[in-house]
Design an enzyme around this catalytic site. Sequence first.
Site, mmCIF file in Angstrom:
data_model
loop_
_atom_site.group_PDB
_atom_site.id
_atom_site.type_symbol
_atom_site.label_atom_id
_atom_site.label_comp_id
_atom_site.label_asym_id
_atom_site.label_seq_id
_atom_site.Cartn_x
_atom_site.Cartn_y
_atom_site.Cartn_z
ATOM 1 N N GLU A 287 -1.485 -3.664 4.616
ATOM 2 C CA GLU A 287 -0.323 -4.318 3.968
ATOM 3 C C GLU A 287 0.428 -5.155 4.999
ATOM 4 O O GLU A 287 0.865 -4.651 6.048
ATOM 5 C CB GLU A 287 0.591 -3.251 3.349
ATOM 6 C CG GLU A 287 1.668 -3.863 2.477
ATOM 7 C CD GLU A 287 2.479 -2.800 1.724
ATOM 8 O OE1 GLU A 287 1.904 -1.765 1.333
ATOM 9 O OE2 GLU A 287 3.683 -3.035 1.541
ATOM 10 N N LYS B 283 6.862 6.094 -0.970
ATOM 11 C CA LYS B 283 5.660 5.286 -0.715
ATOM 12 C C LYS B 283 5.894 4.415 0.526
ATOM 13 O O LYS B 283 5.019 4.264 1.382
ATOM 14 C CB LYS B 283 5.348 4.416 -1.945
ATOM 15 C CG LYS B 283 4.043 3.647 -1.867
ATOM 16 C CD LYS B 283 4.145 2.325 -1.153
ATOM 17 C CE LYS B 283 2.801 1.609 -1.123
ATOM 18 N NZ LYS B 283 2.824 0.384 -0.330
ATOM 19 N N ASP C 151 -6.258 13.279 8.821
ATOM 20 C CA ASP C 151 -6.680 13.245 7.415
ATOM 21 C C ASP C 151 -5.502 12.806 6.537
ATOM 22 O O ASP C 151 -4.632 13.609 6.204
ATOM 23 C CB ASP C 151 -7.167 14.661 7.057
ATOM 24 C CG ASP C 151 -7.638 14.786 5.618
ATOM 25 O OD1 ASP C 151 -7.330 13.908 4.807
ATOM 26 O OD2 ASP C 151 -8.312 15.791 5.317
ATOM 27 N N HIS D 33 8.574 -9.854 2.997
ATOM 28 C CA HIS D 33 7.238 -9.502 2.562
ATOM 29 C C HIS D 33 6.396 -10.775 2.391
ATOM 30 O O HIS D 33 5.269 -10.860 2.881
ATOM 31 C CB HIS D 33 7.352 -8.758 1.235
ATOM 32 C CG HIS D 33 6.080 -8.118 0.807
ATOM 33 N ND1 HIS D 33 5.573 -7.000 1.430
ATOM 34 C CD2 HIS D 33 5.207 -8.434 -0.172
ATOM 35 C CE1 HIS D 33 4.447 -6.668 0.850
ATOM 36 N NE2 HIS D 33 4.206 -7.513 -0.123
HETATM 37 C C1 MEV Z 1 6.174 -1.501 -0.295
HETATM 38 O O1 MEV Z 1 4.910 -1.187 0.222
HETATM 39 C C2 MEV Z 1 7.147 -0.385 0.001
HETATM 40 C C3 MEV Z 1 8.548 -0.543 -0.596
HETATM 41 O O2 MEV Z 1 8.451 -0.726 -2.007
HETATM 42 C C4 MEV Z 1 9.294 0.709 -0.266
HETATM 43 C C5 MEV Z 1 10.644 0.828 -0.931
HETATM 44 O O3 MEV Z 1 10.875 0.223 -1.988
HETATM 45 O O4 MEV Z 1 11.481 1.552 -0.352
HETATM 46 C C6 MEV Z 1 9.224 -1.761 -0.052
#
Ligand code: MEV
Length: 442
Positions: free
Chosen positions: A97, A282, A298, A395
């Site tokens: 990513e 995430k 792992d 991003h």
């Molecule tokens: C993207 O990989 C992760 C985010 O969505 C985490 C979040 O929203 O805190 C940017």
Amino acid sequence: MDIGLSLGQNKHMASSVDGFSKWTKSEKIKWVVDTYASDPQAVTSLLEAYWHPDPQTQQLHDEFIENTLTNFYLPFGVAPNFLIDGVSYTLPMVIEESSVVAAASKSAKYWASRGGFHTRIMGTDKIGQVHFTRSGSPKETQQFFDRIKPLLLQSVAPLVANMEKRGGGIRSIALVDKTQDLPDYYQLFVRFGTADAMGANFINSCLEQLAQTLKAEDPSLTVVMSILSNYVPDCTVRSEVSCPVEDLGGVEGMSAEAFAEKIKQAVDIARVEPYRAVTHNKGIMNGIDAVVLATGNDFRAIEAGVHAYAAKDGRYTSLTHCSIEDGVFKFWIEVPLSLGTVGGLTQLHPLVKWSLEMLGTPSAQQLMGIVAAAGLAQNWAAVQSLVTTGIQKGHMKMHLLNILNQLGADQQEKAAMVEYFKTHTVQYQGVVQALEDYRKKQ
Ligand code: MEV
């Protein structure tokens, strides 16, 4: 062996095959491309192009799993300037990513100038279970267990001797009565210390021996299975950053106080709202998994354990926390991490070996602190973007090169586009248009 015959007639029809694992690598490739590739020659060349040039290194990778055809590349990047417990680290990160490594690096630098990350190991116990059924009363089964407990421990003594020398071993063994949940169901619930190893093989070997002894002592019981648990709520680490609120600095026109409050609100929302908590976590796992992968650990085990931990109180919640008290801003993570720095891939995969060297050959506990810091840094970067500019700006800036590669831009065009998009918003159609305009002008 007749491979390839009658294949390729319908590339989209599922094909079954016998004895595949015994074929040579080139036989396997031939079968796969003949069966599934529209251009077998091109796909064969592609698969071969990803082989390591040194046959011995390639063989090492081939032998990690079964039926290896080639290697699957992921970027290996580094995030410098992590100050963790007073030591400066450059973190190895394996991830596809685009914005993750940049975000980690930015957070690391930000917090390095505010005292860095501070680690506390909360526990290192790992769990394994022998699941079995036994008829008779729970009271009698408890008496049976109390009687054979010394025998159980004695039977695994040769297996644990080495681990004990390294500071690990069996920490406790208990009988758990689960007959309220399932008829006649019990567990041997065993706590292990595994020193610097992740310990899966050690734990599973001990459990299988315990199961054998259990069965030998009462042939009437049924052992269902013996396996470690990837839920490790007592193998956890806390990593924290903190500073006076005013040291956070004003961000995007917001005062330090307003910025601190907004970060706290965002973390509180993730605490009470599962839809947000999953995405919040995430983002944390973006950092955690990348270092876990680079260090040969792992990541599926880590993921499973982390998310179970996030739901341990009956509702899925945030792994990070935030407080503002007496003018001090604190931001921390508490996370279960069963990691190893010896065994497994650590002495085998050349890049894993290098990752660990780059980290100063850490102990498993030091690695827990490093990985937790990576998760906290990642969460800081995400939340601070979300409550200020929004996530897309950073991003998409990082994603620009992916779009340009997709559009076949050469180095000169990429340089021109990166310059152009310093002052324009990156968005797919906008990039297509800007590149087209640039090409027309050339
Ligand atoms: C993207 O990989 C992760 C985010 O969505 C985490 C979040 O929203 O805190 C940017």
